[in-house]
Write a protein that holds these residues in place. Structure first.
Motif, PDB file in Angstrom:
ATOM      1  N   LYS A 139      -3.241 -30.511   2.372  1.00  0.00           N
ATOM      2  CA  LYS A 139      -1.844 -30.892   2.560  1.00  0.00           C
ATOM      3  C   LYS A 139      -1.053 -30.719   1.264  1.00  0.00           C
ATOM      4  O   LYS A 139       0.090 -30.237   1.273  1.00  0.00           O
ATOM      5  CB  LYS A 139      -1.753 -32.335   3.050  1.00  0.00           C
ATOM      6  CG  LYS A 139      -2.198 -32.524   4.492  1.00  0.00           C
ATOM      7  CD  LYS A 139      -2.075 -33.978   4.906  1.00  0.00           C
ATOM      8  CE  LYS A 139      -2.484 -34.164   6.350  1.00  0.00           C
ATOM      9  NZ  LYS A 139      -2.405 -35.587   6.792  1.00  0.00           N
ATOM     10  N   THR A 140      -1.641 -31.094   0.143  1.00  0.00           N
ATOM     11  CA  THR A 140      -0.970 -30.925  -1.148  1.00  0.00           C
ATOM     12  C   THR A 140      -0.775 -29.455  -1.470  1.00  0.00           C
ATOM     13  O   THR A 140       0.253 -29.051  -2.028  1.00  0.00           O
ATOM     14  CB  THR A 140      -1.789 -31.599  -2.264  1.00  0.00           C
ATOM     15  OG1 THR A 140      -2.004 -32.973  -1.917  1.00  0.00           O
ATOM     16  CG2 THR A 140      -1.074 -31.516  -3.586  1.00  0.00           C
ATOM     17  N   PHE A 141      -1.748 -28.642  -1.101  1.00  0.00           N
ATOM     18  CA  PHE A 141      -1.658 -27.208  -1.366  1.00  0.00           C
ATOM     19  C   PHE A 141      -0.500 -26.571  -0.609  1.00  0.00           C
ATOM     20  O   PHE A 141       0.200 -25.698  -1.135  1.00  0.00           O
ATOM     21  CB  PHE A 141      -2.981 -26.544  -0.980  1.00  0.00           C
ATOM     22  CG  PHE A 141      -3.015 -25.061  -1.220  1.00  0.00           C
ATOM     23  CD1 PHE A 141      -3.300 -24.553  -2.477  1.00  0.00           C
ATOM     24  CD2 PHE A 141      -2.777 -24.171  -0.182  1.00  0.00           C
ATOM     25  CE1 PHE A 141      -3.345 -23.193  -2.701  1.00  0.00           C
ATOM     26  CE2 PHE A 141      -2.814 -22.809  -0.394  1.00  0.00           C
ATOM     27  CZ  PHE A 141      -3.092 -22.317  -1.663  1.00  0.00           C
ATOM     28  N   HIS A 142      -0.279 -27.006   0.626  1.00  0.00           N
ATOM     29  CA  HIS A 142       0.770 -26.401   1.441  1.00  0.00           C
ATOM     30  C   HIS A 142       2.162 -26.954   1.138  1.00  0.00           C
ATOM     31  O   HIS A 142       3.164 -26.300   1.462  1.00  0.00           O
ATOM     32  CB  HIS A 142       0.462 -26.599   2.927  1.00  0.00           C
ATOM     33  CG  HIS A 142      -0.694 -25.771   3.418  1.00  0.00           C
ATOM     34  ND1 HIS A 142      -0.680 -24.391   3.417  1.00  0.00           N
ATOM     35  CD2 HIS A 142      -1.903 -26.143   3.914  1.00  0.00           C
ATOM     36  CE1 HIS A 142      -1.819 -23.927   3.910  1.00  0.00           C
ATOM     37  NE2 HIS A 142      -2.580 -24.975   4.214  1.00  0.00           N
ATOM     38  N   LYS A 146       1.880 -23.256  -4.739  1.00  0.00           N
ATOM     39  CA  LYS A 146       0.504 -22.826  -4.527  1.00  0.00           C
ATOM     40  C   LYS A 146      -0.137 -22.276  -5.798  1.00  0.00           C
ATOM     41  O   LYS A 146      -1.358 -22.282  -5.938  1.00  0.00           O
ATOM     42  CB  LYS A 146       0.452 -21.772  -3.413  1.00  0.00           C
ATOM     43  CG  LYS A 146       0.856 -22.318  -2.048  1.00  0.00           C
ATOM     44  CD  LYS A 146       0.727 -21.278  -0.972  1.00  0.00           C
ATOM     45  CE  LYS A 146       1.128 -21.855   0.384  1.00  0.00           C
ATOM     46  NZ  LYS A 146       0.998 -20.856   1.479  1.00  0.00           N
ATOM     47  N   LEU A 147       0.675 -21.791  -6.722  1.00  0.00           N
ATOM     48  CA  LEU A 147       0.115 -21.265  -7.960  1.00  0.00           C
ATOM     49  C   LEU A 147      -0.380 -22.383  -8.876  1.00  0.00           C
ATOM     50  O   LEU A 147      -1.229 -22.153  -9.742  1.00  0.00           O
ATOM     51  CB  LEU A 147       1.162 -20.408  -8.684  1.00  0.00           C
ATOM     52  CG  LEU A 147       1.621 -19.146  -7.946  1.00  0.00           C
ATOM     53  CD1 LEU A 147       2.705 -18.437  -8.749  1.00  0.00           C
ATOM     54  CD2 LEU A 147       0.443 -18.207  -7.687  1.00  0.00           C
ATOM     55  N   GLN A 148       0.151 -23.581  -8.729  1.00  0.00           N
ATOM     56  CA  GLN A 148      -0.207 -24.700  -9.588  1.00  0.00           C
ATOM     57  C   GLN A 148      -1.081 -25.745  -8.884  1.00  0.00           C
ATOM     58  O   GLN A 148      -1.506 -26.704  -9.524  1.00  0.00           O
ATOM     59  CB  GLN A 148       1.072 -25.385 -10.104  1.00  0.00           C
ATOM     60  CG  GLN A 148       1.975 -24.473 -10.912  1.00  0.00           C
ATOM     61  CD  GLN A 148       1.325 -24.019 -12.216  1.00  0.00           C
ATOM     62  OE1 GLN A 148       0.530 -24.759 -12.797  1.00  0.00           O
ATOM     63  NE2 GLN A 148       1.654 -22.823 -12.667  1.00  0.00           N
ATOM     64  N   SER A 149      -1.342 -25.578  -7.603  1.00  0.00           N
ATOM     65  CA  SER A 149      -2.086 -26.581  -6.857  1.00  0.00           C
ATOM     66  C   SER A 149      -3.580 -26.267  -6.859  1.00  0.00           C
ATOM     67  O   SER A 149      -4.008 -25.153  -7.165  1.00  0.00           O
ATOM     68  CB  SER A 149      -1.575 -26.661  -5.417  1.00  0.00           C
ATOM     69  OG  SER A 149      -1.691 -25.399  -4.790  1.00  0.00           O
ATOM     70  N   PHE A 150      -4.350 -27.270  -6.503  1.00  0.00           N
ATOM     71  CA  PHE A 150      -5.803 -27.151  -6.506  1.00  0.00           C
ATOM     72  C   PHE A 150      -6.325 -26.776  -5.125  1.00  0.00           C
ATOM     73  O   PHE A 150      -5.689 -27.025  -4.107  1.00  0.00           O
ATOM     74  CB  PHE A 150      -6.448 -28.473  -6.940  1.00  0.00           C
ATOM     75  CG  PHE A 150      -6.374 -28.729  -8.417  1.00  0.00           C
ATOM     76  CD1 PHE A 150      -7.399 -28.315  -9.256  1.00  0.00           C
ATOM     77  CD2 PHE A 150      -5.282 -29.379  -8.962  1.00  0.00           C
ATOM     78  CE1 PHE A 150      -7.342 -28.562 -10.613  1.00  0.00           C
ATOM     79  CE2 PHE A 150      -5.220 -29.636 -10.318  1.00  0.00           C
ATOM     80  CZ  PHE A 150      -6.249 -29.221 -11.152  1.00  0.00           C
TER      81      PHE A 150
END
Length: 203
Positions: A139-142, A146-150
């Motif tokens: 959920k955090t990724f979307h 997206k370039l900075q998420s895990f």
């Protein structure tokens, strides 16, 4: 013999699952992030690592500063390991291949079943908390850059495998069908006695 073999299979499956759960709990690659082609960042439940060919790791200094999913996953994974440790001791006492409680066969079988149920609960807890952790990362990724998420790492798959193996082993340990298979045999032998006696009266 079949019941003892099933219990041994369940015990070793549970032991393998617990080992995978413990390994996953202390693995660092629960989250991973790639910055460029070579730089990698990993975050686990206890520490974070970053670097290129060589990575440097640092333990988390404060528990309260950690994200909610890390705090919850750490606590539940430790609870799962604790339940599995207790289940190992309980099931060892109840297994037919051990000499504990030999004079109380019914209580021994019940003890093995309790240990198996505890293993199943421990494995289910591991699978549920790992799935929730993955869902939070997705959920955090979307919703973020997206370039900075895990993304989730290999520790997640190890944790899933450990939970499934622990549940499977607990299911084998808690099965009492084979231990009850002796009852019909004893009843049949008792039923054969009157027929034999009746025939002997005619001789």
């Amino acid at each position: 013999m079949a019941s003892s073999g099933m219990q041994l299979l369940g015990f070793f499956l549970s032991l393998l699952g617990v080992s995978a759960t413990v390994a996953a709990t202390f693995m660092v690659e629960w989250k991973r992030q790639a910055q460029g082609k070579t730089h990698r960042i990993y975050e686990g439940l206890w520490m974070s690592c970053s670097g290129n060919e060589r990575t440097t790791c640092e333990l988390y200094e404060s528990l309260l500063k950690l994200p909610t999913e890390v705090q919850a996953t750490r606590a539940v994974m430790l609870l799962s390991v604790f339940l599995s440790a207790v289940a190992l001791m309980v099931s060892t006492v109840g297994m037919k291949c051990t000499r504990f409680m030999d004079d109380k066969s019914e209580s021994k079988s019940t003890t093995a079943m309790i240990g198996g149920i505890m293993f199943m609960v421990s494995g289910l807890v591991t699978v549920v908390i790992t799935s929730w952790y993955v869902d939070t990362i997705v959920k955090t990724f979307h919703t973020s850059n997206k370039l900075q998420s895990f993304e989730f790492g290999r520790a997640v798959f190890v944790s899933w495998a450990g939970g499934v193996l622990t549940m499977a082993g607990g299911a084998f340990l808690s099965c009492r069908r084979c231990s009850r298979s002796r009852l019909p045999a004893s009843m049949n032998s008792n039923q054969l006695l009157p027929t034999v006696n009746s025939k002997s009266n005619y001789v």
